[in-house]
Motif scaffolding. Structure first.
Motif, PDB file in Angstrom:
ATOM      1  N   HIS A   1       0.831  -1.209   0.000  1.00  0.00           N
ATOM      2  CA  HIS A   1       0.000   0.000   0.000  1.00  0.00           C
ATOM      3  C   HIS A   1       0.863   1.255   0.000  1.00  0.00           C
ATOM      4  CE1 HIS A   1      -2.112  -3.063   2.632  1.00  0.00           C
ATOM      5  NE2 HIS A   1      -2.892  -2.984   1.570  1.00  0.00           N
TER       6      HIS A   1
ATOM      7  N   ASP B   1       2.014   4.025   1.760  1.00  0.00           N
ATOM      8  CA  ASP B   1       2.386   4.232   3.175  1.00  0.00           C
ATOM      9  C   ASP B   1       3.176   3.056   3.748  1.00  0.00           C
ATOM     10  OD1 ASP B   1       0.541   2.298   4.128  1.00  0.00           O
ATOM     11  OD2 ASP B   1       0.015   3.509   5.859  1.00  0.00           O
ATOM     12  N   ASP B   2       3.216   1.873   3.090  1.00  0.00           N
ATOM     13  CA  ASP B   2       4.039   0.769   3.626  1.00  0.00           C
ATOM     14  C   ASP B   2       5.508   1.208   3.665  1.00  0.00           C
ATOM     15  OD1 ASP B   2       1.747  -0.695   3.756  1.00  0.00           O
ATOM     16  OD2 ASP B   2       2.366  -2.249   2.341  1.00  0.00           O
TER      17      ASP B   2
ATOM     18  N   LYS C   1      -0.894  -8.869   8.307  1.00  0.00           N
ATOM     19  CA  LYS C   1      -2.249  -8.799   7.762  1.00  0.00           C
ATOM     20  C   LYS C   1      -2.187  -9.066   6.263  1.00  0.00           C
ATOM     21  CE  LYS C   1      -2.614  -3.815   7.019  1.00  0.00           C
ATOM     22  NZ  LYS C   1      -3.348  -2.585   7.336  1.00  0.00           N
TER      23      LYS C   1
ATOM     24  N   HIS D   1      -0.063  -7.426   3.384  1.00  0.00           N
ATOM     25  CA  HIS D   1       1.350  -7.375   3.770  1.00  0.00           C
ATOM     26  C   HIS D   1       1.961  -8.775   3.683  1.00  0.00           C
ATOM     27  CE1 HIS D   1       0.628  -3.483   6.325  1.00  0.00           C
ATOM     28  NE2 HIS D   1       0.362  -3.330   5.055  1.00  0.00           N
TER      29      HIS D   1
HETATM   30 ZN    ZN Z   1      -0.045  -1.530   4.254  1.00  0.00          ZN
END
Ligand code: ZN
Length: 281
Positions: free
Chosen positions: A43, A45-46, A156, A159
């Motif tokens: 995502h 922001d990872d 999650k 990820h």
């Molecule tokens: Zn993420």
């Protein structure tokens, strides 16, 4: 475990075989120059978990690329946002965050998969896409979610998928006869990633490297504050511009999350160097 092994070594000499030598980069990350770094995340922001290190690398004359697998088109509490709007917002926020780190916009690559569904995608197609990028960008160091050391690590869903997809792609990229069309038809060459920095959302105990990001905390904080739709007031009701107070609160919150060690700001990783076959050992 070292102490236990030391004791057991007396009675079980093979215990030494179970010990994995501690790996460290030959040159400290803080002194890296002229390298190409590529980060794979699920995502927008990872990559924020590594923003201090990415800012440091960028400032020290390294090339930084960020590859995000999904558009981030699901994660919001704002009932008025469509998937398309959210994907557009997430892209703008990611580009703004990377700009704070000095990473150019054309070094951001989004593969366009749906948020929350990564593990149900065609894994071969995702790996093929990542292999193509690895063979094109040819990173000296790959940042990725940690797939785990000795055990499969729980993350999650997206990820978890991103961790294994990145590892599988790193392995596939080195084999000339895998996705050979990229080589025979696209002019690419097989490629083995030399070094890895695996990131996590907290230290699971496998961290073996910390990077001193003390000089890059404000870049990390400013970049993190760009994710308005994910953190701060924009999570529940998105708005493009925060008030000064809201922005300050968001930055304060980002600053509080920066990890400290011996009075210095740090980011932690599991460093690995070698054949991708053994990156979980
Ligand atoms: Zn993420």
């Amino acid at each position: 475990m070292k102490t236990l092994c030391a004791v057991l070594l007396v009675i079980i000499p093979t215990c030494v075989l179970a010990q994995v030598p501690e790996q460290k980069p030959e040159i400290p990350v803080e002194q890296w120059k002229g390298k190409t770094a590529m980060l794979i995340g699920a995502h927008a922001d990872d990559d924020a978990l590594s923003h201090g290190t990415l800012a440091l690398l960028q400032a020290h004359g390294n090339q930084v690329y960020v590859v995000t697998l999904t558009t981030g088109n699901v994660g919001t509490q704002d009932a008025s946002l469509s998937r398309t709007q959210l994907a557009q917002i997430r892209r703008q926020e990611e580009l703004a965050a990377l700009a704070e780190l000095g990473v150019p916009a054309d070094h951001y690559i989004n593969l366009g998969y749906d948020d929350g569904m990564l593990e149900f995608e065609d894994r071969k197609a995702v790996v093929e896409n990542l292999v193509r990028l690895l063979r094109k960008i040819r990173p000296d160091v790959l940042f990725a979610w940690d797939p785990g050391k000795n055990f499969q690590r729980w993350h999650k869903s997206d990820h978890r998928a991103a961790a294994y997809l990145a590892a599988d792609a790193a392995r596939a990229a080195m084999w000339r006869l895998l996705f050979e069309g990229q080589i025979t038809q696209e002019g690419l060459k097989e490629f083995m990633v030399p070094e890895y920095l695996f990131y996590n959302d907290y230290d699971h105990g496998d961290e073996n490297l910390t990077v001193d990001i003390n000089d890059f905390v404000e870049k990390k904080v400013n970049a993190g504050a760009k994710y308005v739709s994910q953190f701060g007031p924009g999570w529940k009701k998105y708005k493009a511009n925060l008030t000064e107070t809201e922005l300050k609160e968001m930055k304060d919150s980002m600053r509080k999350q920066v990890r400290m060690k011996d009075g210095k700001a740090i980011e932690g990783f599991r460093y690995y160097r070698g054949l991708p076959d053994a990156l979980g050992k």
